[in-house]
Design a protein around this motif. Sequence first.
Motif, PDB file in Angstrom:
ATOM      1  N   PRO A  53       1.140  -1.341  -0.124  1.00  0.00           N
ATOM      2  CA  PRO A  53       0.228  -0.043   0.324  1.00  0.00           C
ATOM      3  C   PRO A  53       0.766   1.112  -0.116  1.00  0.00           C
ATOM      4  O   PRO A  53       1.861   1.045   0.545  1.00  0.00           O
ATOM      5  CB  PRO A  53      -0.609  -0.177   1.164  1.00  0.00           C
ATOM      6  CG  PRO A  53      -0.146  -1.206   1.957  1.00  0.00           C
ATOM      7  CD  PRO A  53       0.727  -2.539   1.129  1.00  0.00           C
ATOM      8  N   ALA A  54       0.222   2.729  -0.425  1.00  0.00           N
ATOM      9  CA  ALA A  54       1.315   3.864  -0.328  1.00  0.00           C
ATOM     10  C   ALA A  54       1.130   4.032   0.726  1.00  0.00           C
ATOM     11  O   ALA A  54       2.263   4.799   1.086  1.00  0.00           O
ATOM     12  CB  ALA A  54      -0.017   4.538  -1.125  1.00  0.00           C
ATOM     13  N   ILE A  98      -0.955   5.236  -7.669  1.00  0.00           N
ATOM     14  CA  ILE A  98      -0.269   6.372  -7.731  1.00  0.00           C
ATOM     15  C   ILE A  98      -1.501   7.977  -7.133  1.00  0.00           C
ATOM     16  O   ILE A  98      -0.201   8.267  -6.869  1.00  0.00           O
ATOM     17  CB  ILE A  98      -0.736   6.720  -9.627  1.00  0.00           C
ATOM     18  CG1 ILE A  98       0.009   5.156 -10.038  1.00  0.00           C
ATOM     19  CG2 ILE A  98       0.363   7.660 -10.374  1.00  0.00           C
ATOM     20  CD1 ILE A  98       0.140   4.782 -11.507  1.00  0.00           C
ATOM     21  N   ALA A  99      -2.440   7.501  -7.350  1.00  0.00           N
ATOM     22  CA  ALA A  99      -2.965   8.673  -7.556  1.00  0.00           C
ATOM     23  C   ALA A  99      -2.523   9.048  -5.758  1.00  0.00           C
ATOM     24  O   ALA A  99      -2.704  10.221  -5.811  1.00  0.00           O
ATOM     25  CB  ALA A  99      -4.447   9.366  -7.747  1.00  0.00           C
ATOM     26  N   GLU A 100      -2.545   7.639  -5.064  1.00  0.00           N
ATOM     27  CA  GLU A 100      -3.284   7.876  -4.203  1.00  0.00           C
ATOM     28  C   GLU A 100      -1.126   8.987  -3.411  1.00  0.00           C
ATOM     29  O   GLU A 100      -1.183   9.854  -2.223  1.00  0.00           O
ATOM     30  CB  GLU A 100      -3.442   7.201  -2.945  1.00  0.00           C
ATOM     31  CG  GLU A 100      -3.049   7.286  -0.965  1.00  0.00           C
ATOM     32  CD  GLU A 100      -3.709   5.769  -0.681  1.00  0.00           C
ATOM     33  OE1 GLU A 100      -3.746   4.589  -1.520  1.00  0.00           O
ATOM     34  OE2 GLU A 100      -3.151   5.420   0.347  1.00  0.00           O
ATOM     35  N   VAL A 104       2.874  13.246  -1.812  1.00  0.00           N
ATOM     36  CA  VAL A 104       3.926  14.404  -2.086  1.00  0.00           C
ATOM     37  C   VAL A 104       3.479  15.006  -1.917  1.00  0.00           C
ATOM     38  O   VAL A 104       3.886  16.090  -1.154  1.00  0.00           O
ATOM     39  CB  VAL A 104       4.295  13.032  -3.648  1.00  0.00           C
ATOM     40  CG1 VAL A 104       5.002  14.371  -3.794  1.00  0.00           C
ATOM     41  CG2 VAL A 104       5.166  11.708  -3.272  1.00  0.00           C
ATOM     42  N   ASP A 105       2.271  15.861  -2.968  1.00  0.00           N
ATOM     43  CA  ASP A 105       1.885  16.486  -2.924  1.00  0.00           C
ATOM     44  C   ASP A 105       1.499  17.402  -1.518  1.00  0.00           C
ATOM     45  O   ASP A 105       1.748  18.935  -1.219  1.00  0.00           O
ATOM     46  CB  ASP A 105       0.518  17.737  -3.237  1.00  0.00           C
ATOM     47  CG  ASP A 105       0.716  17.270  -4.603  1.00  0.00           C
ATOM     48  OD1 ASP A 105       1.583  17.635  -5.002  1.00  0.00           O
ATOM     49  OD2 ASP A 105      -0.313  16.883  -5.815  1.00  0.00           O
ATOM     50  N   ALA A 150       1.673   9.860 -11.978  1.00  0.00           N
ATOM     51  CA  ALA A 150       3.442   9.833 -12.141  1.00  0.00           C
ATOM     52  C   ALA A 150       4.265  10.244 -13.571  1.00  0.00           C
ATOM     53  O   ALA A 150       3.460  11.537 -14.528  1.00  0.00           O
ATOM     54  CB  ALA A 150       2.658   8.276 -12.674  1.00  0.00           C
ATOM     55  N   ASN A 151       4.850  11.058 -13.355  1.00  0.00           N
ATOM     56  CA  ASN A 151       5.845  11.494 -14.257  1.00  0.00           C
ATOM     57  C   ASN A 151       7.140  10.913 -14.936  1.00  0.00           C
ATOM     58  O   ASN A 151       7.781  11.644 -16.087  1.00  0.00           O
ATOM     59  CB  ASN A 151       6.791  13.156 -13.642  1.00  0.00           C
ATOM     60  CG  ASN A 151       7.681  13.204 -12.651  1.00  0.00           C
ATOM     61  OD1 ASN A 151       7.337  12.519 -11.181  1.00  0.00           O
ATOM     62  ND2 ASN A 151       8.500  13.036 -12.613  1.00  0.00           N
TER      63      ASN A 151
END
Length: 237
Positions: free
Chosen positions: A136-137, A171-173, A178-179, A206-207
């Motif tokens: 999990p994130a 990924i969104a989580e 991070v933000d 993601a980047n």
Amino acid sequence: MRLARHPLAIMVARVNRPIEIAPSILPADFARLGEECIDLEKAGAHRIHWDVMDGVFVPNITVGPDVVKSIRPHLTIHCEAHLMVMKPDEIAPLYLAAGCETVMVHAEACTHLHRSLNNIRTLGGRSGVVLNPHTPASTIQHVLDQTDHILVMTVNPGFGGQAYIPLLDKIAELKAMVDASGYEIDIEIDGGISATTIGECAAAGANVFVSGSALFKYDDKAEGIAELTSIAEAARA
Ligand code: DX5
Ligand code: ZN
């Protein structure tokens, strides 16, 4: 100690974080590995993704630090080591010394992840944490201050050419974490990235994108890197 940045600066930093393509060395012709890496740089690769496997953490064995060390001087682009190893604290220094700027360790292989990441930074590297598909994130919530890079596995590690596992919510989580953290951290996706999967991962936050088998299918790798980059940029717009 990195200070959290102003929310406005975070927003700008995240939105403008560059899209990068990091070819995996796994599908390369290992008889010509150095030339293949040089060709990838000429084709516009932003990084070389060194998949390091010890045969225990994953049922496969790949390249040692001396291979990276011999090729590194022939490249100018960033080298990142993805350590799929049981003893990341012992192995990480070897790949930093071999010339990798970023070294990524699996959260699943670290008893003391906070210390493992800090050790990479202490040795002058950019610290990366890798999450297997099942992890999990939230696992990395308390180590973001030690983290420069997050690698999200969208395959079970060990081999290239596997089926993509969609993990867009994860990924969104991670992006939201991070933000909210105030730190500039790259979010990279690894496994099954192609022209059909990169867009949704970029839209989710993601980047940076590892591509192995899909990129090596292009006759012209420059065309492949350009196509993957433009799809990701369009998805983020
Ligand atoms: C798998 C590696 C990946 C893999 C990517 O253990 O970490 O980097 O090589 O290869 P593709 O893009 O073919 O899934
Ligand atoms: Zn990898």
